[in-house]
Write a protein that holds these residues in place. Structure first.
Motif, PDB file in Angstrom:
ATOM      1  N   ILE A  41     -13.217   7.518  24.108  1.00  0.00           N
ATOM      2  CA  ILE A  41     -12.353   7.865  22.984  1.00  0.00           C
ATOM      3  C   ILE A  41     -11.418   6.702  22.666  1.00  0.00           C
ATOM      4  N   VAL A  42     -11.311   6.387  21.379  1.00  0.00           N
ATOM      5  CA  VAL A  42     -10.271   5.480  20.894  1.00  0.00           C
ATOM      6  C   VAL A  42      -9.270   6.334  20.133  1.00  0.00           C
ATOM      7  N   SER A  43      -8.003   6.243  20.480  1.00  0.00           N
ATOM      8  CA  SER A  43      -6.963   7.017  19.815  1.00  0.00           C
ATOM      9  C   SER A  43      -6.020   6.090  19.069  1.00  0.00           C
ATOM     10  N   LEU A  44      -5.863   6.335  17.767  1.00  0.00           N
ATOM     11  CA  LEU A  44      -5.021   5.492  16.931  1.00  0.00           C
ATOM     12  C   LEU A  44      -3.751   6.199  16.457  1.00  0.00           C
ATOM     13  N   LEU A  45      -3.317   7.199  17.214  1.00  0.00           N
ATOM     14  CA  LEU A  45      -2.071   7.898  16.887  1.00  0.00           C
ATOM     15  C   LEU A  45      -1.428   8.337  18.204  1.00  0.00           C
ATOM     16  N   PRO A  46      -0.169   7.937  18.457  1.00  0.00           N
ATOM     17  CA  PRO A  46       0.464   8.238  19.738  1.00  0.00           C
ATOM     18  C   PRO A  46       0.443   9.710  20.124  1.00  0.00           C
ATOM     19  N   ILE A  61     -10.008   7.842  27.467  1.00  0.00           N
ATOM     20  CA  ILE A  61      -9.508   6.937  26.432  1.00  0.00           C
ATOM     21  C   ILE A  61      -9.805   5.494  26.821  1.00  0.00           C
ATOM     22  N   VAL A  62     -10.472   4.776  25.906  1.00  0.00           N
ATOM     23  CA  VAL A  62     -10.851   3.378  26.182  1.00  0.00           C
ATOM     24  C   VAL A  62     -10.106   2.382  25.307  1.00  0.00           C
ATOM     25  N   GLY A  63      -9.347   2.876  24.320  1.00  0.00           N
ATOM     26  CA  GLY A  63      -8.576   2.004  23.439  1.00  0.00           C
ATOM     27  C   GLY A  63      -7.533   2.811  22.695  1.00  0.00           C
ATOM     28  N   VAL A  64      -6.408   2.165  22.351  1.00  0.00           N
ATOM     29  CA  VAL A  64      -5.306   2.865  21.691  1.00  0.00           C
ATOM     30  C   VAL A  64      -4.693   2.007  20.585  1.00  0.00           C
ATOM     31  N   ASP A  65      -3.820   2.621  19.792  1.00  0.00           N
ATOM     32  CA  ASP A  65      -3.061   1.864  18.792  1.00  0.00           C
ATOM     33  C   ASP A  65      -1.865   1.216  19.465  1.00  0.00           C
ATOM     34  N   ARG A  66      -1.178   0.343  18.753  1.00  0.00           N
ATOM     35  CA  ARG A  66      -0.086  -0.428  19.347  1.00  0.00           C
ATOM     36  C   ARG A  66       1.130   0.414  19.722  1.00  0.00           C
ATOM     37  N   TYR A  67       1.235   1.624  19.179  1.00  0.00           N
ATOM     38  CA  TYR A  67       2.398   2.449  19.464  1.00  0.00           C
ATOM     39  C   TYR A  67       2.166   3.456  20.589  1.00  0.00           C
ATOM     40  N   SER A  68       0.932   3.626  21.009  1.00  0.00           N
ATOM     41  CA  SER A  68       0.645   4.547  22.114  1.00  0.00           C
ATOM     42  C   SER A  68       1.100   3.905  23.421  1.00  0.00           C
ATOM     43  N   VAL A  79      -5.602  -2.754  22.890  1.00  0.00           N
ATOM     44  CA  VAL A  79      -4.855  -2.302  21.715  1.00  0.00           C
ATOM     45  C   VAL A  79      -5.645  -2.630  20.457  1.00  0.00           C
ATOM     46  N   MET A  80      -5.868  -1.609  19.642  1.00  0.00           N
ATOM     47  CA  MET A  80      -6.722  -1.738  18.464  1.00  0.00           C
ATOM     48  C   MET A  80      -5.938  -1.729  17.156  1.00  0.00           C
ATOM     49  N   GLY A  81      -4.755  -2.350  17.158  1.00  0.00           N
ATOM     50  CA  GLY A  81      -3.954  -2.390  15.932  1.00  0.00           C
ATOM     51  C   GLY A  81      -3.261  -1.068  15.702  1.00  0.00           C
ATOM     52  N   GLY A  82      -3.094  -0.706  14.418  1.00  0.00           N
ATOM     53  CA  GLY A  82      -2.432   0.549  14.079  1.00  0.00           C
ATOM     54  C   GLY A  82      -3.232   1.315  13.047  1.00  0.00           C
ATOM     55  N   GLY A  83      -2.688   2.428  12.601  1.00  0.00           N
ATOM     56  CA  GLY A  83      -3.402   3.234  11.618  1.00  0.00           C
ATOM     57  C   GLY A  83      -3.580   2.518  10.295  1.00  0.00           C
ATOM     58  N   LEU A  84      -2.609   1.659   9.934  1.00  0.00           N
ATOM     59  CA  LEU A  84      -2.679   0.942   8.665  1.00  0.00           C
ATOM     60  C   LEU A  84      -3.431  -0.379   8.767  1.00  0.00           C
ATOM     61  N   ASP A  85      -3.514  -0.925   9.975  1.00  0.00           N
ATOM     62  CA  ASP A  85      -4.216  -2.207  10.143  1.00  0.00           C
ATOM     63  C   ASP A  85      -5.096  -2.185  11.404  1.00  0.00           C
ATOM     64  N   PRO A  86      -6.038  -1.242  11.461  1.00  0.00           N
ATOM     65  CA  PRO A  86      -6.870  -1.123  12.660  1.00  0.00           C
ATOM     66  C   PRO A  86      -7.798  -2.322  12.841  1.00  0.00           C
ATOM     67  N   ASN A  87      -8.072  -2.642  14.088  1.00  0.00           N
ATOM     68  CA  ASN A  87      -9.016  -3.709  14.429  1.00  0.00           C
ATOM     69  C   ASN A  87     -10.415  -3.094  14.471  1.00  0.00           C
ATOM     70  N   ILE A  88     -11.072  -3.062  13.336  1.00  0.00           N
ATOM     71  CA  ILE A  88     -12.371  -2.397  13.229  1.00  0.00           C
ATOM     72  C   ILE A  88     -13.385  -3.022  14.181  1.00  0.00           C
ATOM     73  N   ILE A  91     -12.697  -2.011  17.706  1.00  0.00           N
ATOM     74  CA  ILE A  91     -13.052  -0.611  17.949  1.00  0.00           C
ATOM     75  C   ILE A  91     -14.557  -0.471  18.143  1.00  0.00           C
ATOM     76  N   VAL A  92     -15.329  -1.102  17.274  1.00  0.00           N
ATOM     77  CA  VAL A  92     -16.791  -1.039  17.372  1.00  0.00           C
ATOM     78  C   VAL A  92     -17.256  -1.588  18.715  1.00  0.00           C
ATOM     79  N   ALA A  93     -16.625  -2.664  19.166  1.00  0.00           N
ATOM     80  CA  ALA A  93     -17.025  -3.300  20.421  1.00  0.00           C
ATOM     81  C   ALA A  93     -16.805  -2.384  21.619  1.00  0.00           C
ATOM     82  N   LEU A  94     -15.867  -1.438  21.503  1.00  0.00           N
ATOM     83  CA  LEU A  94     -15.607  -0.510  22.606  1.00  0.00           C
ATOM     84  C   LEU A  94     -16.644   0.607  22.691  1.00  0.00           C
ATOM     85  N   LYS A  95     -17.508   0.717  21.683  1.00  0.00           N
ATOM     86  CA  LYS A  95     -18.582   1.720  21.649  1.00  0.00           C
ATOM     87  C   LYS A  95     -18.056   3.134  21.899  1.00  0.00           C
ATOM     88  N   PRO A  96     -17.073   3.562  21.100  1.00  0.00           N
ATOM     89  CA  PRO A  96     -16.513   4.903  21.318  1.00  0.00           C
ATOM     90  C   PRO A  96     -17.449   6.010  20.835  1.00  0.00           C
TER      91      PRO A  96
END
Length: 289
Positions: A41-46, A61-68, A79-88, A91-96
Motif C-alpha cells: 500500500i502507498v498512502s498519500l494522506l496522513p 505500507i511501502v510508501g507515504v506522502d511527505r506529511y505522514s 516519501v512519494m511527494g504529496g497529494g498535489l505533487d505526487p511522485n508518479i 509510486i509505480v516503482a514501488l509496485k503497490p
C-alpha cells in the motif's frame, strides 16, 4: 515439482481456501475490486496512513506522502511527494497493490491509466472518520469486531471521557480555533468544531461560514472569545492581528498554541481524534478562570 511440495500446496488451498476477493466503494463513488486484500500500500494522506496503522496493518505500507509521520515507523518509508505533487514514477516503482489518497488528489487518473488501483477516501467529519475506518477495515480484510468497529468505539468513548473530565467552568467558554495564519479558522461544521461541541464549549465561528473559513481579523475581535487555540502546522510566528489586543483571551493570556506534534494530532481527522479531544480539554481546563 516434488510430490511433497505439491501435496503441501494442495492442502493449503484445500484447508485455507483461495484468497478472498473483495470490493470497496470509495468517496468518488467508484467501486474497486481486488482479487485479495492488498499487501503493498502507498498512502498519500496522513489520516489514511494513521488509519491503516491503527488497524494494526502498518507493515503493508511501502510508501507515504511527505506529511505522514505517525506512527514513527512510517518515517523510514520512501516519501512519494504529496497529494498535489505526487511522485508518479516513484509510486509505480514501488509496485503497490493500491494507492490510498484524498479525493482532491491530482494523482488518481494518472495512476489508474498506468494500471494501478486507487481508493480515494477523505474524512472531513467524525462520521466520515468512522466510515473511512470501516472501508479500510474491509480493504485490509480485518474483522469488524477486532478492527474498525472496536477502534471507533474506543475513539468515541475516549472523546466522551475527555468531555466528562472538564469542570463546569471550563465548559462555559467561547472558543476560537485558528488552523493557520490568514486567519483560517475551524468553524462549527468542521471535525474540530464537532470535537469542541462534544466538549461542551461554544465555537465563535458559525457553521454558516463553512468548515475552515478565512476570516477578517475584525470578526474575531467582535466575537471576543474567552479562549484561543492555535493548531498551526506550519508553525508560523504567532503575531497578533490588528485590534486583537482588545480580545479578552489575548488580554488575559488565555491562548493555547499547540506544538508541532500536537498540531498534527488536533488538525487531522483520524484515529487520534480522542487524543485531540484530550489536548483541547487540557487547554480548556488550564485556561478556564
Amino acid at each position: 515439482m516434488k510430490r511433497s511440495t505439491a501435496l503441501f500446496l494442495f492442502l493449503c488451498v484445500t484447508l485455507l481456501g483461495p484468497a478472498r476477493a473483495l470490493q470497496v466503494t470509495d468517496d468518488r463513488g467508484v467501486s474497486v475490486t481486488f482479487a485479495q486484500s492488498p499487501q503493498r500500500i502507498v498512502s498519500l494522506l496522513p489520516s489514511l496512513t494513521e488509519g491503516v496503522c491503527a488497524l494494526e496493518q502498518c507493515q503493508r505500507i511501502v510508501g507515504v506522502d511527505r506529511y505522514s509521520n505517525y506512527p514513527a515507523s512510517v518515517r523510514r518509508l520512501p516519501v512519494m511527494g504529496g497529494g498535489l505533487d505526487p511522485n508518479i514514477e516513484g509510486i509505480v516503482a514501488l509496485k503497490p497493490d493500491v494507492v490510498l489518497l484524498a479525493v482532491s488528489s491530482r494523482a488518481s487518473q494518472r495512476l489508474e491509466s498506468l494500471g494501478i488501483k486507487v481508493v480515494a477516501l477523505e474524512p472531513k467529519s467524525h462520521a466520515d472518520v468512522r466510515r473511512v475506518l470501516s472501508v479500510l477495515g474491509v480493504l485490509l480484510d480485518v474483522p469488524e469486531d477486532v478492527g474498525a468497529t472496536r477502534l471507533w468505539r474506543i475513539i468515541d468513548s475516549s472523546v466522551s471521557a475527555a468531555a466528562q473530565s472538564l469542570s463546569p467552568k471550563a465548559r462555559n467558554v467561547r472558543v476560537y480555533f485558528e488552523v493557520s495564519r490568514g486567519p483560517y479558522a475551524a468553524g462549527e461544521s468542521s471535525f474540530i468544531g464537532e470535537t469542541l461541541a462534544r466538549l461542551g464549549v461554544k465555537n465563535v465561528v458559525p457553521a454558516s461560514l463553512g468548515p475552515f473559513p478565512r476570516l477578517n481579523p475584525e470578526f474575531v475581535v467582535r466575537a471576543n472569545p474567552d479562549v484561543i487555540m492555535v493548531g498551526n502546522r506550519s508553525m508560523q510566528a504567532l503575531v497578533a492581528y490588528p485590534g486583537w489586543s482588545s480580545i479578552k483571551a489575548v488580554k488575559e493570556q488565555r491562548i493555547c498554541v499547540f506544538g508541532v506534534d500536537e498540531s498534527d494530532v488536533v488538525v487531522r481527522p483520524g484515529p487520534r481524534m480522542a487524543e485531540a479531544a484530550r489536548l483541547m480539554a487540557k487547554c480548556l481546563e488550564d485556561k478556564a478562570r
